[in-house]
Design a protein around this motif. Structure first.
Motif: not given
Length: 203
Positions: A43-51
């Motif tokens: 997705a091109g985002v950081g893992k923190g965005t997912l959590f």
């Protein structure tokens, strides 16, 4: 205080994450191996965005599944034929099962990932109670059918994602064959005897 709306960039990130997860699960032979790190990278985002957005991997899978399921929920609630409430139950019940089968065929690996997430059982998935309650209500609208609780569980067992995976991967069963076999099975259940059947223990 009025409820705050999500920021535009947060909505874009959410859509990007769901689309990325969709792609990864669709092309993965082992959906349990798709990680949050994989999805973040896709997705091109950081893992923190997912959590922050989904809590954990199970929450992300559930959100994706619910997003893809929403058109069927709307059809069941409002129509059109044959899923809607105006359809006779003898037609509506098999139509619901066929819609769920087609959904799981179209989202094969996602369905497997959801049913394996958390509890390792499809019965713990968030959507299961909705399908069961919906189908049970339709069955109980059939004249003389009686309590549809167990029958709804039994019919839904025929469209478990792991069973569909087995039939596709081991038997190479084509889509239309699966649909026809499910329709024939449902017809046997729905058109069977309507009398109250006692068990041997009760006799």
């Amino acid at each position: 205080m009025p409820e705050r709306k999500p920021r535009a960039d947060a909505l874009r990130n959410r859509e990007a994450v769901l689309a990325a997860a969709d792609r990864l699960f669709a092309r993965s032979d082992r959906p349990e191996h798709v990680t949050m790190a994989d999805i973040a990278a896709e997705a091109g985002v950081g893992k923190g965005t997912l959590f922050r957005g989904f809590g954990d991997r199970t929450g992300l899978i559930q959100a994706l599944f619910e997003t893809r399921l929403e058109p069927i929920r709307q059809a069941v609630a409002e129509g059109p034929h044959p899923l809607g409430p105006g359809t006779p139950p003898i037609q509506r019940a098999p139509a619901l099962l066929d819609a769920l089968l087609c959904f799981k065929l179209d989202h094969h690996h996602l369905s497997l990932a959801l049913e394996e997430a958390g509890t390792g059982s499809p019965y713990g998935a968030g959507h299961y109670d909705w399908w069961h309650d919906t189908l049970r209500g339709v069955l109980e609208d059939l004249p003389g059918f009686g309590d549809g609780d167990f029958a709804a569980h039994a019919l839904l067992a025929a469209v478990r994602a792991d069973l569909i995976a087995h039939l596709i991967d081991r038997r190479n069963a084509p889509r239309e064959q699966l649909r026809a076999e499910l329709a024939a099975f449902a017809a046997k259940v729905l058109n069977g005897p309507r009398q109250d059947v006692r068990t041997a223990h009760d006799r």
